[in-house]
Enzyme design. Structure first.
Site, PDB file in Angstrom:
ATOM      1  N   ASP A   1       9.472   2.868  -0.983  1.00 35.13           N
ATOM      2  CA  ASP A   1       8.491   3.551  -0.147  1.00 35.13           C
ATOM      3  C   ASP A   1       8.823   3.207   1.299  1.00 35.13           C
ATOM      4  O   ASP A   1       8.481   2.144   1.808  1.00 35.13           O
ATOM      5  CB  ASP A   1       7.069   3.111  -0.515  1.00 35.13           C
TER       6      ASP A   1
ATOM      7  N   TYR B   1       0.865  -1.185   0.000  1.00 29.61           N
ATOM      8  CA  TYR B   1       0.000   0.000   0.000  1.00 29.61           C
ATOM      9  C   TYR B   1       0.896   1.228   0.000  1.00 29.61           C
ATOM     10  O   TYR B   1       1.878   1.287   0.742  1.00 29.61           O
ATOM     11  CB  TYR B   1      -0.891   0.000   1.249  1.00 29.61           C
TER      12      TYR B   1
ATOM     13  N   LYS C   1       5.255   9.276   8.427  1.00 36.86           N
ATOM     14  CA  LYS C   1       5.180   8.720   9.784  1.00 36.86           C
ATOM     15  C   LYS C   1       6.277   9.268  10.719  1.00 36.86           C
ATOM     16  O   LYS C   1       6.182  10.414  11.135  1.00 36.86           O
ATOM     17  CB  LYS C   1       5.170   7.190   9.721  1.00 36.86           C
TER      18      LYS C   1
HETATM   19  C1  LIG Z   1       4.164   2.199   3.004  1.00 36.09           C
HETATM   20  C2  LIG Z   1       3.192   3.323   3.042  1.00 36.09           C
HETATM   21  N1  LIG Z   1       3.218   4.255   2.072  1.00 36.09           N
HETATM   22  C3  LIG Z   1       2.375   5.294   2.069  1.00 36.09           C
HETATM   23  C4  LIG Z   1       1.417   5.436   3.051  1.00 36.09           C
HETATM   24  C5  LIG Z   1       0.487   6.609   3.023  1.00 36.09           C
HETATM   25  O1  LIG Z   1       0.818   7.502   4.040  1.00 36.09           O
HETATM   26  P1  LIG Z   1      -0.280   8.539   4.603  1.00 36.09           P
HETATM   27  O2  LIG Z   1      -1.282   7.705   5.340  1.00 36.09           O
HETATM   28  O3  LIG Z   1       0.524   9.446   5.494  1.00 36.09           O
HETATM   29  O4  LIG Z   1      -0.850   9.235   3.432  1.00 36.09           O
HETATM   30  C6  LIG Z   1       1.337   4.498   4.072  1.00 36.09           C
HETATM   31  C7  LIG Z   1       0.324   4.619   5.123  1.00 36.09           C
HETATM   32  O5  LIG Z   1       0.124   3.775   5.959  1.00 36.09           O
HETATM   33  C8  LIG Z   1       2.248   3.403   4.070  1.00 36.09           C
HETATM   34  O6  LIG Z   1       2.213   2.462   5.014  1.00 36.09           O
END
Ligand SMILES: Cc1ncc(COP(=O)(O)O)c(C=O)c1O
Length: 431
Positions: free
Chosen positions: A239, A144, A267
């Site tokens: 990511d 995700y 995060k």
């Molecule tokens: C690996 C990863 N990328 C992107 C995101 C998206 O981040 P945000 O919720 O701050 O938009 C998340 C959210 O949990 C994530 O776990």
């Protein structure tokens, strides 16, 4: 445990906010029942509106690696708020946060701050496309990357899978340039590059999967991504929104010793305030506006409160040489303790863990480990839900889905982990 006030507040929320939540992961969809409504948090604990205390393994879905309401972060925020909450103009604090990121994460030379992980991945994809002049992106099933149109996709019917929209509102056109491949599948990656190599702008991957539960990428898989992207002239995007500053000081790229071209962060980098970042080598980052032509902007990007919390968090990490030894110790004690208790009770689980991430997978009959989305999706969701509710009623707050990752912080002491394990032992016996 009485949670009547939580129930009432959530019921009212459903009349005002879609599903009663501002992000679907909070809605307890994977375990049923009414979410807990929280009032305050400190260290490893959260306190709900009915006065119940919980040991927290959600940590706001990852950011709170120092524990909640760390005095260093709170002091930095008080100091920053007294100087004004937003300028929409350059500040010294943005340089300080960028310098810390560049110093701590090995592949990063330049950073652009944004306001969320989703914004970071959306912008990173645009950058990869703008920089290479190509359109196609490879994404892995079960990963995700936020609610970005081109990444909210599901597997279509083709063998090397061309994606289709996974949400109403995502157009087939948006999904058409995304190719979906199975996580940890080296042969499928090579086949996809053999077929589409010259069209691929970039590969986006969670180097440790955290959104199908905790599923570390194999070294061979991640190295294959590096080798194939170099050969094809595509960019590799790690990511690290979840793994950044959580799997190691320099994220998963430091842990594996594999360097991506672009890194996305979120995060922990914001210390509990809304911050994301995308970052990478200078020549790639200089393709972004106003130096280059790839457009991206943000009214509140680099906001002084957000940068203050980020700087305080990263500084606390950077100044403690034992920081990741503490995180590893808490996570290992927790994961190994849970695995031992499950074995004692005859419950079939796998508890993979890495850095400050772990998941208790209730394995299906046919699996001995979880390595990808199919093996994760075969886990026993009903059993997980029973385990979750038993622990919640004992004052242990886990992520409310089999497919989420538990997080630890430096506030999770041996005593707190051992208290958790006592509750876990009871929960396994009650299954
Ligand atoms: C690996 C990863 N990328 C992107 C995101 C998206 O981040 P945000 O919720 O701050 O938009 C998340 C959210 O949990 C994530 O776990």
């Amino acid at each position: 445990m009485n949670r009547e006030k939580s129930r009432q507040i959530f019921e009212q929320a459903t009349t005002l906010i879609p599903g009663g939540v501002n992000s679907p992961a909070r809605a307890f969809g994977g375990v049923g029942g009414s979410p807990v409504v929280f009032e305050r948090a400190k260290g490893a604990y959260m306190y709900d509106v009915d006065g119940n205390r919980y040991i927290d393994y959600v940590l706001s879905w990852g950011p709170m690696i120092l524990g909640h309401a760390d005095p260093r972060v709170c002091d930095a925020l008080h100091e920053a708020v007294s100087r004004g909450t937003s300028f929409g103009a350059p500040t010294l604090a943005e340089n300080t946060l960028a310098e810390l990121i560049v110093k701590m994460v090995p592949s990063i030379e330049k950073v652009r701050l944004v306001n969320s992980g989703s914004e970071a991945t959306m912008s990173a994809i645009r950058l990869a496309r703008g920089y290479t002049g190509r359109n196609k992106i490879i994404k892995f099933i079960g990963c995700y990357h936020g609610h970005v149109d081109s990444l909210l996709v599901a597997a279509g019917s083709a063998a090397a899978t061309l994606a289709v929209p996974d949400s109403p509102g995502v157009t087939p056109g948006c999904a058409a340039d995304t190719i979906l491949v199975q996580y940890n599948d080296v042969a499928a990656v090579c086949e996809t590059f053999a077929q589409y190599g010259a069209e691929i702008a970039g590969v986006i991957v969670e180097p440790v999967g955290g959104n199908m539960g905790c599923v570390p990428g194999s070294r061979e898989f991640l190295q294959t991504l590096r080798d194939e992207t170099v050969k094809a002239g595509s960019l590799l995007i790690f990511d690290e929104v979840m793994t950044g500053f959580r799997v190691a000081k320099g994220g998963a790229q430091e842990y594996y010793g594999i360097m991506p071209d672009i890194t996305t962060l979120g995060k922990v980098v914001g210390g509990g305030l809304p911050v994301g970042a995308y970052a990478g080598r200078k020549e790639i980052m200089d393709a972004i506006s106003p130096v280059g032509k790839v457009y991206q902007a943000g009214t509140l990007s680099g906001n002084p409160l957000a940068t203050a919390a980020g700087i305080a968090t990263l500084t606390a990490i950077d100044e403690d040489p034992d920081f990741y030894a503490k995180i590893d110790r808490a996570t290992t004690r927790l994961a190994e303790g849970i695995a031992a208790l499950a074995a004692e009770s005859g419950v079939k689980v796998a508890v993979p863990h890495i850095g400050g991430m772990a998941t208790v997978f209730f394995l299906s009959e046919e699996d001995d480990a979880v390595v990808d989305w199919p093996s994760s999706s075969r886990c026993d969701k009903a059993r997980f839900a029973k385990f979750f509710w038993n622990l919640l009623d004992q004052g242990v707050y886990l992520p409310c889905s089999q497919f989420e990752t538990m997080f630890t912080s430096v506030a999770h002491t041996d005593a707190i982990v051992d208290e958790t394990l006592e509750c876990v032992g009871k929960a396994f016996k009650a299954l």
